[in-house]
Design an enzyme around this catalytic site. Structure first.
Site, PDB file in Angstrom:
ATOM      1  N   ARG A  57       0.771  -1.174   0.052  1.00 20.79           N
ATOM      2  CA  ARG A  57       0.120   0.028   0.122  1.00 20.79           C
ATOM      3  C   ARG A  57       0.775   1.332   0.198  1.00 20.79           C
ATOM      4  O   ARG A  57       0.591   2.088  -0.810  1.00 20.79           O
ATOM      5  CB  ARG A  57      -0.798   0.101   1.115  1.00 20.79           C
ATOM      6  CG  ARG A  57      -2.170  -0.734   0.897  1.00 20.79           C
ATOM      7  CD  ARG A  57      -2.753  -1.472   2.267  1.00 20.79           C
ATOM      8  NE  ARG A  57      -1.691  -2.245   2.689  1.00 20.79           N
ATOM      9  CZ  ARG A  57      -1.855  -3.808   2.379  1.00 20.79           C
ATOM     10  NH1 ARG A  57      -2.790  -4.006   1.785  1.00 20.79           N
ATOM     11  NH2 ARG A  57      -0.854  -4.517   2.568  1.00 20.79           N
ATOM     12  N   THR A  58       1.874   1.487   0.967  1.00 24.38           N
ATOM     13  CA  THR A  58       2.574   2.796   1.027  1.00 24.38           C
ATOM     14  C   THR A  58       3.338   2.758  -0.108  1.00 24.38           C
ATOM     15  O   THR A  58       3.267   4.059  -0.798  1.00 24.38           O
ATOM     16  CB  THR A  58       3.429   2.539   2.232  1.00 24.38           C
ATOM     17  OG1 THR A  58       2.667   2.226   3.314  1.00 24.38           O
ATOM     18  CG2 THR A  58       3.987   3.819   2.624  1.00 24.38           C
ATOM     19  N   LYS A  87      26.455  -3.556   0.265  1.00 16.78           N
ATOM     20  CA  LYS A  87      27.886  -3.410   0.276  1.00 16.78           C
ATOM     21  C   LYS A  87      28.393  -2.597   1.593  1.00 16.78           C
ATOM     22  O   LYS A  87      29.557  -2.426   1.762  1.00 16.78           O
ATOM     23  CB  LYS A  87      28.311  -2.614  -0.791  1.00 16.78           C
ATOM     24  CG  LYS A  87      27.962  -3.173  -2.072  1.00 16.78           C
ATOM     25  CD  LYS A  87      28.290  -2.407  -3.233  1.00 16.78           C
ATOM     26  CE  LYS A  87      27.274  -2.624  -4.437  1.00 16.78           C
ATOM     27  NZ  LYS A  87      27.517  -1.390  -5.337  1.00 16.78           N
ATOM     28  N   ARG A 108      11.088   3.855   3.933  1.00 11.51           N
ATOM     29  CA  ARG A 108      10.564   2.840   4.745  1.00 11.51           C
ATOM     30  C   ARG A 108      11.981   2.019   5.302  1.00 11.51           C
ATOM     31  O   ARG A 108      12.746   1.521   4.517  1.00 11.51           O
ATOM     32  CB  ARG A 108       9.575   1.701   3.999  1.00 11.51           C
ATOM     33  CG  ARG A 108       9.264   0.596   5.215  1.00 11.51           C
ATOM     34  CD  ARG A 108       7.934  -0.209   5.069  1.00 11.51           C
ATOM     35  NE  ARG A 108       6.590   0.704   5.012  1.00 11.51           N
ATOM     36  CZ  ARG A 108       5.625   0.029   5.106  1.00 11.51           C
ATOM     37  NH1 ARG A 108       5.583  -1.397   4.654  1.00 11.51           N
ATOM     38  NH2 ARG A 108       4.511   0.840   5.402  1.00 11.51           N
ATOM     39  N   HIS A 136       4.288   5.511  11.819  1.00  9.67           N
ATOM     40  CA  HIS A 136       3.964   5.629  10.528  1.00  9.67           C
ATOM     41  C   HIS A 136       2.914   6.682  10.000  1.00  9.67           C
ATOM     42  O   HIS A 136       1.701   6.454   9.798  1.00  9.67           O
ATOM     43  CB  HIS A 136       3.329   4.109  10.000  1.00  9.67           C
ATOM     44  CG  HIS A 136       2.902   3.974   8.448  1.00  9.67           C
ATOM     45  ND1 HIS A 136       3.160   4.626   7.543  1.00  9.67           N
ATOM     46  CD2 HIS A 136       2.689   2.719   7.974  1.00  9.67           C
ATOM     47  CE1 HIS A 136       3.208   4.136   6.460  1.00  9.67           C
ATOM     48  NE2 HIS A 136       2.570   2.772   6.703  1.00  9.67           N
TER      49      HIS A 136
HETATM   50  N1   CP Z   1      -0.505  -0.199   5.702  1.00 15.51           N
HETATM   51  C1   CP Z   1       0.629  -0.339   5.020  1.00 15.51           C
HETATM   52  O1   CP Z   1       1.653   0.234   5.607  1.00 15.51           O
HETATM   53  O2   CP Z   1       0.776  -1.251   4.155  1.00 15.51           O
HETATM   54  P1   CP Z   1       1.958  -1.660   3.435  1.00 15.51           P
HETATM   55  O3   CP Z   1       3.057  -2.501   4.647  1.00 15.51           O
HETATM   56  O4   CP Z   1       1.383  -2.828   2.350  1.00 15.51           O
HETATM   57  O5   CP Z   1       2.620  -0.570   2.802  1.00 15.51           O
END
Ligand code: CP
Length: 308
Positions: A57-58, A87, A108, A136
């Protein structure tokens, strides 16, 4: 559309004022209502997605948002293996380099605080797409946008946050963001081993937000406007036995839905494993797929603001 308040990096929920939240939601509404007016706004701009942990999703909603705004995207999935991190390059060096190639970085990373470390050395805006067990914030923004969209308000809302609250960064970011609103009441529903962290409870106390802690979901269900279910995060447990001890305790199913008011919605940041029975998906109160779709408009609004 209102003039953008300056937004540089997006690192944590605490950074958002109520005014800034209103502006982001207003922009997201405009992006949804008149998508043609947004196309081309970021023409010539480039977004880099640096993902050291898996995502559907993100990653893809940020890409969709950037493409819908007329920008372009590049990035690396599984950056631990497929970037020069393999590396031995530090996150800081990678960010310094990628900031020379792109106008914004969506990151991320498995380490709490990684987004702040990246922002400290970055020449371009850094957006936290999830930092380990930290936060998040863009998920929390789309969560709150969904509450507002579905219920017509956030002030006064009663929310049960359910599941793996110790490891769940979406639950933490959502609690921080809800503390910006008036008369909110929260229930943290979790097995004792994975209850919400003390830092969040202290923050809520400081901001005079009413909260309760329980492991009894059935008792809470009739009291709330939102059930925010979360996944037990297997990847964050030290061993299988610790995971098994808390897995499967709370499953939203037809019996759960029968205990809810007709106006209560069920949300989930997704992905789900087995904590929501798919038989519930067709219930109009199941808002989690609508919630995921809202990620595009919220991320369009954020990209537009950090790059304007
Ligand atoms: N909700 C969410 O962060 O989903 P993903 O891990 O798929 O990005």
């Amino acid at each position: 559309m209102a003039i953008a308040t300056r937004l540089l990096h997006v690192l944590e929920s605490q950074q958002f004022s109520r005014e800034l939240l209103d502006e982001i939601f207003e922009r997201a509404d405009a992006m949804r209502a008149e998508p043609h007016r947004a196309s081309g706004r970021l023409q010539g701009r480039i977004m880099a997605a640096l993902f050291y942990e898996p995502s559907t999703r993100t990653r893809l909603s940020f890409e969709s948002a950037m493409l819908r705004l007329g920008g372009r995207t590049m990035g690396t999935d599984n950056a631990r293996e497929f970037s020069s991190a393999a590396k031995g390059e530090t996150l800081e060096d990678t960010v310094r380099i990628v900031g020379g190639y792109a106008d914004v970085i969506v990151l991320r990373h498995p380490d709490e605080g990684a987004a702040a470390r990246a922002a400290a050395v970055s020449d371009v805006p850094v957006i936290n797409g999830g930092d380990g067990m930290g936060q998040h914030p863009t998920q929390a923004l789309l969560d709150l946008y969904t509450v507002k969209d579905e219920l017509g308000r956030v002030d006064g809302v009663r929310v049960a946050i359910v599941g793996d609250l110790a490891n769940g960064r979406t639950a933490r970011s959502l609690a921080y963001l809800l503390s910006k609103y008036r008369d909110v009441e929260l229930w943290f529903v979790a097995p004792p081993q994975v209850q919400m962290g003390q830092d969040i409870k202290d923050h809520l106390d400081e901001h005079e937000v009413s909260w309760h802690e329980t492991s009894d979901l059935d008792e809470v269900l009739p009291k709330v406007d939102v059930v925010y279910q979360t996944r037990i995060q297997k990847e964050r447990f030290p061993d299988e036995a610790a995971y098994r001890a808390v897995h499967g305790v709370y499953v939203v199913d037809a019996d759960t839905m029968a205990r809810l008011s007709p106006y209560t919605i069920v949300m989930h940041p997704l992905p789900r494993v087995d904590e929501i029975d798919p038989a519930v998906d067709d219930d109009p109160r199941a808002a989690y797929f609508r919630q995921a779709r809202n990620g595009v408009q919220i991320r369009m609004a954020l990209l537009d603001m950090v790059l304007s």
